[in-house]
Write a protein that holds these residues in place. Structure first.
Motif, PDB file in Angstrom:
ATOM      1  N   TRP A   1      -6.809  -3.058   0.880  1.00 11.32           N
ATOM      2  CA  TRP A   1      -5.501  -3.626   0.684  1.00 11.32           C
ATOM      3  C   TRP A   1      -5.259  -4.436  -0.788  1.00 11.32           C
ATOM      4  O   TRP A   1      -4.057  -4.495  -1.196  1.00 11.32           O
TER       5      TRP A   1
ATOM      6  N   ALA B   1       3.191 -10.479  -1.501  1.00 11.81           N
ATOM      7  CA  ALA B   1       3.603  -9.914  -3.008  1.00 11.81           C
ATOM      8  C   ALA B   1       5.143  -9.540  -2.940  1.00 11.81           C
ATOM      9  O   ALA B   1       5.930  -9.909  -3.836  1.00 11.81           O
TER      10      ALA B   1
ATOM     11  N   ALA C   1      -2.093  -3.821  -2.913  1.00  8.43           N
ATOM     12  CA  ALA C   1      -1.174  -4.792  -3.296  1.00  8.43           C
ATOM     13  C   ALA C   1      -0.742  -5.093  -4.476  1.00  8.43           C
ATOM     14  O   ALA C   1       0.405  -5.700  -4.971  1.00  8.43           O
TER      15      ALA C   1
ATOM     16  N   ILE D   1       3.044   1.161  -1.382  1.00 10.03           N
ATOM     17  CA  ILE D   1       2.031   0.334  -0.491  1.00 10.03           C
ATOM     18  C   ILE D   1       2.249   0.923   0.701  1.00 10.03           C
ATOM     19  O   ILE D   1       0.950   0.955   1.553  1.00 10.03           O
TER      20      ILE D   1
ATOM     21  N   LEU E   1      -0.882 -10.202   2.357  1.00 16.89           N
ATOM     22  CA  LEU E   1      -0.848  -9.695   1.069  1.00 16.89           C
ATOM     23  C   LEU E   1       0.487  -8.987   0.599  1.00 16.89           C
ATOM     24  O   LEU E   1       1.018  -9.353  -0.548  1.00 16.89           O
ATOM     25  N   VAL E   2       0.705  -8.126   1.432  1.00 13.04           N
ATOM     26  CA  VAL E   2       1.892  -7.228   1.186  1.00 13.04           C
ATOM     27  C   VAL E   2       3.203  -7.988   1.165  1.00 13.04           C
ATOM     28  O   VAL E   2       4.011  -7.870   0.575  1.00 13.04           O
TER      29      VAL E   2
END
Ligand code: FAQ
Length: 324
Positions: free
Chosen positions: A203, A144, A207, A123, A140-141
């Motif tokens: 993204w 996750a 992700a 990522i 999101l990152v």
């Protein structure tokens, strides 16, 4: 005839079935394995691989967002971002320490990162084009990462599990600030909405990929699951991530860039095909910012040489004084 490797069986020559049975019984009882305990060599190798790559990800992960500290749109957003980026450095520290408890040295781990031998999360090879990318990374990152790390907080290796508990509580703040930012922009001016949507478009798939290949293509999952390091598979964690984030992103008024996305009869959100060719190309450094990221880490490492030299000189002097 080819013999199975330790990575497949978990048993390294010289280890006995009794040792393994005793070790696995401890894990089955829910005991944590601690640094000085007997453990299979393959358990140690897998943990060093995973924890050091995780540490590298935290440290390289400071770069995409760190680029925006000087360009934050307000003092409040700037202080939040600075705190977040510093937290990621701290996470790298905890994780390098956790790997050191297994006998890995900081020098070897850093060398493996800088030489390109060790991986870090795919990522962080994606660029941050606009300020909304900072919010989208948080939502999101970090979102996750939390799904994966909450699972790892229950893993069988004590030092990694305890590091994860602390890291997850900080990641929760990261996740919330990202979501708050994107929700504000999604409800803002047409330009802000467009910026938030554009960030989601770029993204979303990376992700999804960062949680690792599909279970059928995940060679490490077998032993990691057997020894209680992974308590959920890559696809299970990805499903949890999608089920939480799809409704929230939709509620914010954003469109998820997956025409095949739908909910099945069990309420699970099902995604369309993931472009794994892109994932592997990014990991191999053929696509994305791998060269730039490693260049930035190498420059930081070189800039820090005087600190390491000073620490060494101080230690040598302390030892000489003690010897006298
Ligand atoms: N990128 O057999 P599997 C964060 C590799 S932290 C690169 O399924 P495994 C915080 C894998 O290493 C994000 N390589 O592997 C933050 C293996 O190659 P190897 C990092 C990947 O270990 C937020 C090969 O593919 N989190 O974001 C990736 O069973 C915001 C086959 O795969 C962790 O590291 C990938 N995405 O499962 C910071 C958590 N996926 O090593 C700043 C700990 C797979 O055999 C800003 N790690 N590969 O040569 C894990 O949970 C696991 O290692 C997985 C992969 C789930 C990542």
């Amino acid at each position: 005839m080819t013999h199975p490797t330790p990575a497949q069986t978990g048993i390294t020559p010289g280890e006995t079935a009794e040792q393994h049975a005793h070790f696995e019984a401890r894990i089955a009882r829910g005991e944590k394995i601690e640094a000085g305990d007997w453990m299979p060599a393959e358990y140690r190798r897998q943990l060093i691989r995973m924890i050091s790559q995780h540490a590298h990800s935290e440290v390289v992960g400071m770069l995409p967002e760190g680029e925006w500290i000087t360009r934050a749109p307000s003092l409040k957003r700037k202080t939040i971002l600075m705190a977040k980026v510093q937290d990621e450095a701290g996470h790298g520290q905890y994780l390098y320490h956790a790997a050191e408890t297994l006998g890995a040295t900081r020098e070897d781990m850093l060398q493996a990162l800088l030489s390109g031998k060790a991986k870090y999360s795919s990522i962080f090879n994606y660029p941050t084009h606009t300020w909304a990318d900072v919010g989208m990374i948080g939502w999101l990152v970090d979102g996750a990462a939390i799904k994966n790390q909450t699972m790892l907080a229950g893993c069988s290796y004590g030092p990694y599990s305890r590091a994860m508990v602390r890291i997850c509580s900080e990641e929760t703040f990261h996740h919330k600030q990202g979501k708050e930012m994107i929700v504000a922009y999604a409800q803002g001016t047409p330009e802000q909405r467009a910026m938030a949507q554009d960030a989601l478009n770029r993204w979303w798939w990376p992700a999804m990929m960062m949680l690792g290949p599909h279970d059928a293509d995940s060679p490490n999952s077998g032993v990691l699951t057997k020894w209680g390091i992974k308590l959920k598979s890559n696809d299970e964690v990805r499903q949890e991530f999608i089920n939480e984030h799809v409704p929230e992103l939709m509620e914010a008024g954003l469109t998820i860039p997956d025409p095949d996305l739908h909910q099945d009869e069990h309420g699970n959100w099902r995604h369309g095909p993931i472009h794994w060719d892109e994932f592997w190309a990014v990991i191999r450094g053929e696509q994305g910012l791998n060269k730039e990221r490693l260049g930035a880490r190498q420059a930081a490492h070189d800039d820090g040489a005087w600190v390491r030299d000073a620490l060494q000189a101080y230690t040598d002097r302390q030892r000489a004084v003690a010897a006298d």
